[in-house]
Structure formats: structure tokens, C-alpha cells
Design a protein around this motif. Sequence first.
Motif, PDB file in Angstrom:
ATOM      1  N   ILE A  76     -68.689  -6.413  22.843  1.00 25.18           N
ATOM      2  CA  ILE A  76     -70.106  -6.127  22.601  1.00 25.18           C
ATOM      3  C   ILE A  76     -70.318  -5.661  21.167  1.00 25.18           C
ATOM      4  N   CYS A  77     -69.435  -4.790  20.685  1.00 22.20           N
ATOM      5  CA  CYS A  77     -69.531  -4.299  19.303  1.00 22.20           C
ATOM      6  C   CYS A  77     -69.412  -5.454  18.309  1.00 22.20           C
ATOM      7  N   GLU A  78     -68.441  -6.324  18.537  1.00 19.08           N
ATOM      8  CA  GLU A  78     -68.213  -7.452  17.634  1.00 19.08           C
ATOM      9  C   GLU A  78     -69.388  -8.421  17.653  1.00 19.08           C
ATOM     10  N   GLU A  79     -69.883  -8.714  18.844  1.00 23.29           N
ATOM     11  CA  GLU A  79     -71.001  -9.654  18.980  1.00 23.29           C
ATOM     12  C   GLU A  79     -72.281  -9.111  18.352  1.00 23.29           C
ATOM     13  N   ALA A  80     -72.494  -7.787  18.486  1.00 22.87           N
ATOM     14  CA  ALA A  80     -73.709  -7.173  17.944  1.00 22.87           C
ATOM     15  C   ALA A  80     -73.590  -6.847  16.460  1.00 22.87           C
ATOM     16  N   GLY A  81     -72.359  -6.739  15.958  1.00 20.64           N
ATOM     17  CA  GLY A  81     -72.156  -6.379  14.567  1.00 20.64           C
ATOM     18  C   GLY A  81     -72.353  -4.898  14.304  1.00 20.64           C
ATOM     19  N   ARG A  82     -72.266  -4.102  15.354  1.00 21.66           N
ATOM     20  CA  ARG A  82     -72.399  -2.642  15.214  1.00 21.66           C
ATOM     21  C   ARG A  82     -71.845  -1.987  16.469  1.00 21.66           C
ATOM     22  N   ARG A  83     -71.623  -0.685  16.380  1.00 24.12           N
ATOM     23  CA  ARG A  83     -71.146   0.060  17.543  1.00 24.12           C
ATOM     24  C   ARG A  83     -72.333   0.751  18.220  1.00 24.12           C
ATOM     25  N   PRO A  84     -72.661   0.347  19.445  1.00 23.76           N
ATOM     26  CA  PRO A  84     -73.750   1.025  20.144  1.00 23.76           C
ATOM     27  C   PRO A  84     -73.320   2.397  20.645  1.00 23.76           C
ATOM     28  N   ARG A  85     -74.269   3.230  20.982  1.00 22.04           N
ATOM     29  CA  ARG A  85     -73.950   4.497  21.638  1.00 22.04           C
ATOM     30  C   ARG A  85     -73.485   4.170  23.048  1.00 22.04           C
ATOM     31  N   PHE A  86     -72.314   4.656  23.404  1.00 19.63           N
ATOM     32  CA  PHE A  86     -71.682   4.273  24.671  1.00 19.63           C
ATOM     33  C   PHE A  86     -71.867   5.404  25.679  1.00 19.63           C
ATOM     34  N   ILE A  87     -72.573   5.117  26.768  1.00 25.59           N
ATOM     35  CA  ILE A  87     -72.928   6.119  27.771  1.00 25.59           C
ATOM     36  C   ILE A  87     -72.333   5.737  29.119  1.00 25.59           C
ATOM     37  N   TYR A  88     -71.712   6.688  29.757  1.00 29.60           N
ATOM     38  CA  TYR A  88     -71.124   6.486  31.082  1.00 29.60           C
ATOM     39  C   TYR A  88     -71.977   7.214  32.113  1.00 29.60           C
ATOM     40  N   MET A  89     -72.481   6.478  33.101  1.00 32.06           N
ATOM     41  CA  MET A  89     -73.257   7.087  34.174  1.00 32.06           C
ATOM     42  C   MET A  89     -72.288   7.760  35.145  1.00 32.06           C
ATOM     43  N   SER A  90     -72.345   9.086  35.196  1.00 30.35           N
ATOM     44  CA  SER A  90     -71.343   9.843  35.942  1.00 30.35           C
ATOM     45  C   SER A  90     -71.976  11.084  36.563  1.00 30.35           C
ATOM     46  N   PRO A  91     -71.606  11.438  37.809  1.00 27.37           N
ATOM     47  CA  PRO A  91     -72.125  12.668  38.411  1.00 27.37           C
ATOM     48  C   PRO A  91     -71.641  13.921  37.696  1.00 27.37           C
ATOM     49  N   LYS A  92     -70.645  13.770  36.823  1.00 28.40           N
ATOM     50  CA  LYS A  92     -70.162  14.912  36.045  1.00 28.40           C
ATOM     51  C   LYS A  92     -70.928  15.069  34.730  1.00 28.40           C
ATOM     52  N   GLY A  93     -71.843  14.140  34.454  1.00 29.19           N
ATOM     53  CA  GLY A  93     -72.541  14.153  33.172  1.00 29.19           C
ATOM     54  C   GLY A  93     -73.702  15.125  33.099  1.00 29.19           C
ATOM     55  N   ARG A  94     -74.260  15.204  31.921  1.00 35.08           N
ATOM     56  CA  ARG A  94     -75.467  15.998  31.680  1.00 35.08           C
ATOM     57  C   ARG A  94     -76.631  15.375  32.437  1.00 35.08           C
ATOM     58  N   VAL A  95     -77.385  16.180  33.175  1.00 33.94           N
ATOM     59  CA  VAL A  95     -78.486  15.647  33.973  1.00 33.94           C
ATOM     60  C   VAL A  95     -79.592  15.139  33.048  1.00 33.94           C
ATOM     61  N   LEU A  96     -80.036  13.934  33.299  1.00 38.06           N
ATOM     62  CA  LEU A  96     -81.029  13.271  32.457  1.00 38.06           C
ATOM     63  C   LEU A  96     -82.373  13.978  32.517  1.00 38.06           C
ATOM     64  N   THR A  97     -82.985  14.169  31.354  1.00 39.57           N
ATOM     65  CA  THR A  97     -84.313  14.769  31.255  1.00 39.57           C
ATOM     66  C   THR A  97     -85.198  13.896  30.374  1.00 39.57           C
ATOM     67  N   GLN A  98     -86.494  14.141  30.448  1.00 35.96           N
ATOM     68  CA  GLN A  98     -87.422  13.398  29.604  1.00 35.96           C
ATOM     69  C   GLN A  98     -87.165  13.683  28.132  1.00 35.96           C
ATOM     70  N   GLN A  99     -86.780  14.913  27.817  1.00 34.76           N
ATOM     71  CA  GLN A  99     -86.488  15.256  26.426  1.00 34.76           C
ATOM     72  C   GLN A  99     -85.301  14.452  25.904  1.00 34.76           C
TER      73      GLN A  99
END
Length: 232
Positions: free
Chosen positions: A74-97
Motif C-alpha cells: 500500500i505504501c509503495e502503490e500510494a507513494g507515501r506511508r499512511p497512518r496505520f491504525i489497528y482496530m483493537s479492544p485494547k486501543g484508545r476509545v474513539l471520540t469525536q475529538q
Amino acid sequence: MRIDIITLFPEMIEAVMSKSIIGRARKKGAVDIRAVQLRDFAFDKHRRVDDTTYGGGMGMLLMAEPIALCFEHICEEAGRRPRFIYMSPKGRVLTQQRLKELSEEEHICILCGHYEGVDQRLIDEYIDEEISIGDYVLTGGELPAMVFTDALCRLSDGVLSDDECFELESHYNGLLEYPQYTKPAVWRGKEVPEVLLSGHHKNIEQWRHEQSLKETMEKRPDMLRSSEAEQD
């Protein structure tokens, strides 16, 4: 904004993300959402991307190498490194902010976990952020990824007709949204609040603000306490 979703079930992503407001936004090019099949980056003839866990225990674990190969592609095809996010129950709880902050990103890649999760070495080496949609566990990361993607895309230019569509909604400014009504003016004996029929915009605005405060106090007082704490 471009969003790549690494998944074992791209058809599940497409079935939802091709409909309604997000589907229309994709068609007109306001957002670029791509579901990427993780099995395409497996390195055996069985397209296997999981294995047993060291130390024993129930369930299988997604292996690091197929995910790394997929992300690097994906990085090579896009020509950049995207922000990589893992959806995980151990993660920070998503907020509107947090959504508002992430809406400034040009490119995001989302990893959908499955089985017992993902090899920790992949998380340590590649993942920028773990995000959860709540303190509970689902069978896979596709539903959280679609919730996150939908909420994020709504903040992108050209997805909604006007910024006001989301700026007045619940959570955007730290309050729940005020009650809303449509025709008829009287339904089963219940009337629409008179102020909304008055045409007096200043009074309507004041009423809506008061109702937002009331809704937040009654349903989510923790939001008000959090706002007060931030101000202190």
C-alpha cells in the motif's frame, strides 16, 4: 482522503461502504476507500495468514509477515506511508475529538484484526495507533473499521452538503444534539415546541442550546464533567 482497509472480508466492507452517503461520496471522488484482501499477501498455496500462538492457549493469531507485506505494498502503490491504525479492544476509545484530528490526515490504513488478534511484533513495528469503538469485544475488526471509516468520512470535504450538517450534531462541540421535529406540527396530540414554529432565529438558537445542555445533563453528565475538567 484515502482509506485502505486491510481485511479478510473485503466483500463485507464493500457491501456497506458502497451504500448511502458514503457510497455517493466515493462515486464522486470525495473519499477513496479501498478494501484490501490480506490473503493476497500470504506466502503459501493455501493463502494462510494465521497460526497457533506460542505459549499455548485457545484460538489462532494473525501472522506478522502477510500484514507487513500488505502494508508495504500500500505504501509503495500510494507513494507515501499512511497512518496505520489497528482496530483493537485494547486501543484508545474513539471520540469525536479524535475523529476531527484524524480527519486532517491525507491517507489512513486500517487493519482489521481477527481470531485472537495480531502478532505483537507487527503492532510494535508498524502500527501507529490502536483504536477501539467501545469496551467490548467483537468477532472481527470489520465492523469497528466501518464505524470508524463512516464517522471519519463524514468530516471530509464534499461528503456532506455543508459543514453545519456535522458541526451541530451530538459530541462535535462537547454536547449532545438538541431534539428535532418534523411534520405534522401535532402528532397524536403531541405538539412541536412553539418556539420552532415562530420563525425567530435567535430564540430558536437559544432554545436549541438550552436543550442541548439539558440532554447532555440528563443522558451524559460525564461529558459536562469532562469539559469542566479540561477548562480547569
